[in-house]
Motif scaffolding. Sequence first.
Motif, PDB file in Angstrom:
ATOM      1  N   TYR A   1       0.025   9.066  -2.669  1.00 61.55           N
ATOM      2  CA  TYR A   1       0.794   8.369  -3.704  1.00 61.55           C
ATOM      3  C   TYR A   1       0.282   6.942  -3.849  1.00 61.55           C
ATOM      4  N   THR A   2      -0.021   6.341  -2.709  1.00 58.34           N
ATOM      5  CA  THR A   2      -0.599   5.003  -2.716  1.00 58.34           C
ATOM      6  C   THR A   2      -1.377   4.819  -1.422  1.00 58.34           C
ATOM      7  N   ASN A   3      -2.002   3.678  -1.277  1.00 57.36           N
ATOM      8  CA  ASN A   3      -2.672   3.353  -0.027  1.00 57.36           C
ATOM      9  C   ASN A   3      -2.593   1.840   0.169  1.00 57.36           C
ATOM     10  N   LYS A   4      -3.046   1.371   1.315  1.00 56.51           N
ATOM     11  CA  LYS A   4      -2.941  -0.063   1.629  1.00 56.51           C
ATOM     12  C   LYS A   4      -3.666  -0.931   0.606  1.00 56.51           C
ATOM     13  N   ASP A   5      -4.884  -0.547   0.252  1.00 53.79           N
ATOM     14  CA  ASP A   5      -5.660  -1.364  -0.682  1.00 53.79           C
ATOM     15  C   ASP A   5      -4.977  -1.470  -2.042  1.00 53.79           C
ATOM     16  N   LYS A   6      -4.484  -0.338  -2.558  1.00 56.46           N
ATOM     17  CA  LYS A   6      -3.805  -0.358  -3.854  1.00 56.46           C
ATOM     18  C   LYS A   6      -2.555  -1.223  -3.799  1.00 56.46           C
ATOM     19  N   LEU A   7      -1.761  -1.032  -2.755  1.00 55.60           N
ATOM     20  CA  LEU A   7      -0.531  -1.817  -2.641  1.00 55.60           C
ATOM     21  C   LEU A   7      -0.817  -3.303  -2.506  1.00 55.60           C
ATOM     22  N   LEU A   8      -1.790  -3.642  -1.675  1.00 53.46           N
ATOM     23  CA  LEU A   8      -2.128  -5.065  -1.509  1.00 53.46           C
ATOM     24  C   LEU A   8      -2.610  -5.679  -2.818  1.00 53.46           C
ATOM     25  N   SER A   9      -3.424  -4.943  -3.549  1.00 52.55           N
ATOM     26  CA  SER A   9      -3.901  -5.428  -4.838  1.00 52.55           C
ATOM     27  C   SER A   9      -2.720  -5.641  -5.790  1.00 52.55           C
ATOM     28  N   TYR A  10      -1.774  -4.734  -5.748  1.00 59.73           N
ATOM     29  CA  TYR A  10      -0.599  -4.802  -6.615  1.00 59.73           C
ATOM     30  C   TYR A  10       0.289  -5.989  -6.256  1.00 59.73           C
ATOM     31  N   VAL A  11       0.635  -6.088  -4.981  1.00 60.64           N
ATOM     32  CA  VAL A  11       1.634  -7.090  -4.577  1.00 60.64           C
ATOM     33  C   VAL A  11       1.073  -8.510  -4.525  1.00 60.64           C
ATOM     34  N   THR A  12      -0.247  -8.658  -4.462  1.00 58.41           N
ATOM     35  CA  THR A  12      -0.811 -10.006  -4.447  1.00 58.41           C
ATOM     36  C   THR A  12      -1.069 -10.542  -5.856  1.00 58.41           C
ATOM     37  N   ASN A  13      -0.876  -9.711  -6.870  1.00 56.32           N
ATOM     38  CA  ASN A  13      -0.993 -10.172  -8.256  1.00 56.32           C
ATOM     39  C   ASN A  13       0.265 -10.972  -8.579  1.00 56.32           C
ATOM     40  N   LYS A  14       0.129 -12.235  -8.930  1.00 56.34           N
ATOM     41  CA  LYS A  14       1.284 -13.119  -9.135  1.00 56.34           C
ATOM     42  C   LYS A  14       2.163 -12.689 -10.304  1.00 56.34           C
ATOM     43  N   ASN A  15       1.669 -11.808 -11.170  1.00 60.78           N
ATOM     44  CA  ASN A  15       2.461 -11.318 -12.299  1.00 60.78           C
ATOM     45  C   ASN A  15       3.242 -10.052 -11.979  1.00 60.78           C
ATOM     46  N   ASN A  16       3.082  -9.542 -10.771  1.00 56.10           N
ATOM     47  CA  ASN A  16       3.791  -8.334 -10.359  1.00 56.10           C
ATOM     48  C   ASN A  16       4.930  -8.692  -9.417  1.00 56.10           C
ATOM     49  N   ILE A  17       5.870  -7.774  -9.288  1.00 52.43           N
ATOM     50  CA  ILE A  17       7.063  -7.990  -8.457  1.00 52.43           C
ATOM     51  C   ILE A  17       7.160  -6.871  -7.441  1.00 52.43           C
ATOM     52  N   CYS A  18       7.455  -7.239  -6.205  1.00 50.75           N
ATOM     53  CA  CYS A  18       7.711  -6.264  -5.141  1.00 50.75           C
ATOM     54  C   CYS A  18       8.943  -6.723  -4.390  1.00 50.75           C
ATOM     55  N   LYS A  19      10.002  -5.931  -4.475  1.00 49.02           N
ATOM     56  CA  LYS A  19      11.233  -6.205  -3.741  1.00 49.02           C
ATOM     57  C   LYS A  19      11.383  -5.163  -2.637  1.00 49.02           C
ATOM     58  N   LEU A  20      11.768  -5.632  -1.459  1.00 47.03           N
ATOM     59  CA  LEU A  20      11.973  -4.753  -0.316  1.00 47.03           C
ATOM     60  C   LEU A  20      13.422  -4.823   0.130  1.00 47.03           C
ATOM     61  N   ALA A  21      13.936  -3.705   0.624  1.00 44.65           N
ATOM     62  CA  ALA A  21      15.233  -3.668   1.299  1.00 44.65           C
ATOM     63  C   ALA A  21      14.937  -3.390   2.770  1.00 44.65           C
ATOM     64  N   ILE A  22      15.387  -4.294   3.628  1.00 45.16           N
ATOM     65  CA  ILE A  22      15.089  -4.221   5.059  1.00 45.16           C
ATOM     66  C   ILE A  22      16.385  -4.112   5.855  1.00 45.16           C
ATOM     67  N   ASP A  23      16.414  -3.194   6.808  1.00 49.05           N
ATOM     68  CA  ASP A  23      17.512  -3.147   7.776  1.00 49.05           C
ATOM     69  C   ASP A  23      17.201  -4.218   8.822  1.00 49.05           C
ATOM     70  N   LYS A  24      17.953  -5.310   8.795  1.00 49.41           N
ATOM     71  CA  LYS A  24      17.660  -6.441   9.683  1.00 49.41           C
ATOM     72  C   LYS A  24      17.873  -6.097  11.155  1.00 49.41           C
ATOM     73  N   ASP A  25      18.841  -5.244  11.450  1.00 50.49           N
ATOM     74  CA  ASP A  25      19.113  -4.903  12.846  1.00 50.49           C
ATOM     75  C   ASP A  25      17.986  -4.096  13.462  1.00 50.49           C
ATOM     76  N   GLU A  26      17.375  -3.217  12.675  1.00 53.72           N
ATOM     77  CA  GLU A  26      16.299  -2.357  13.186  1.00 53.72           C
ATOM     78  C   GLU A  26      14.916  -2.822  12.732  1.00 53.72           C
ATOM     79  N   ASN A  27      14.866  -3.903  11.916  1.00 54.96           N
ATOM     80  CA  ASN A  27      13.613  -4.375  11.338  1.00 54.96           C
ATOM     81  C   ASN A  27      12.844  -3.206  10.730  1.00 54.96           C
TER      82      ASN A  27
END
Length: 195
Positions: free
Chosen positions: A35-61
Amino acid sequence: MVTANKARNVEYIDFSPQYLDEMVKLGEKRFGEMYTNKDKLLSYVTNKNNICKLAIDKDENRLLGFFLTHASSIKGVSEEFKLSEEELKNVVGGHNNLCVARSLVLQQDAEKAGLATELVKRGMQKAKDMGFHSAWSPLWIRKDGSIPAKKVIERNNFKFSNIITHMLWFDDKDYKCLDCHGPCKCDAAIYYKIL
């Protein structure tokens, strides 16, 4: 392992590299191999015009889910979603700063707890803050006819636009959709929201 009914200490953040491996694994688990890979995701999320929001369980990181949005234009949305530029202009007027809400992924044990709705809400607020006029989103129509993200998108006030048959979800010939067991030929329901 976290259960769906357990109260969570959830934090919503922008992309952080420490969750990259988990993002790749989660995408493959929920949507299919490659579906994706590290290179594709990094290219996507480092583009300043793109948005990546994460939901993190803080207790379990632990990564609970992510939401990706990329910049586009009338021409880009027209090509991606098989809409004429005239149809788009009827919705967006002369605004050419559009974005595409492309991937919403949650851990299975994190579903039905409001996390997806909150990820989209926060992602759309950031898109508005960045100056995007509208957001367009393709929703995967599974082979059984279900649309997993439909309620989440509608809760965030997106409106239905059209159906695309045999949408090209990704250009990677090695992608193996969970439903198609090979290159994805699933349909998509297109939704939009004026921000």
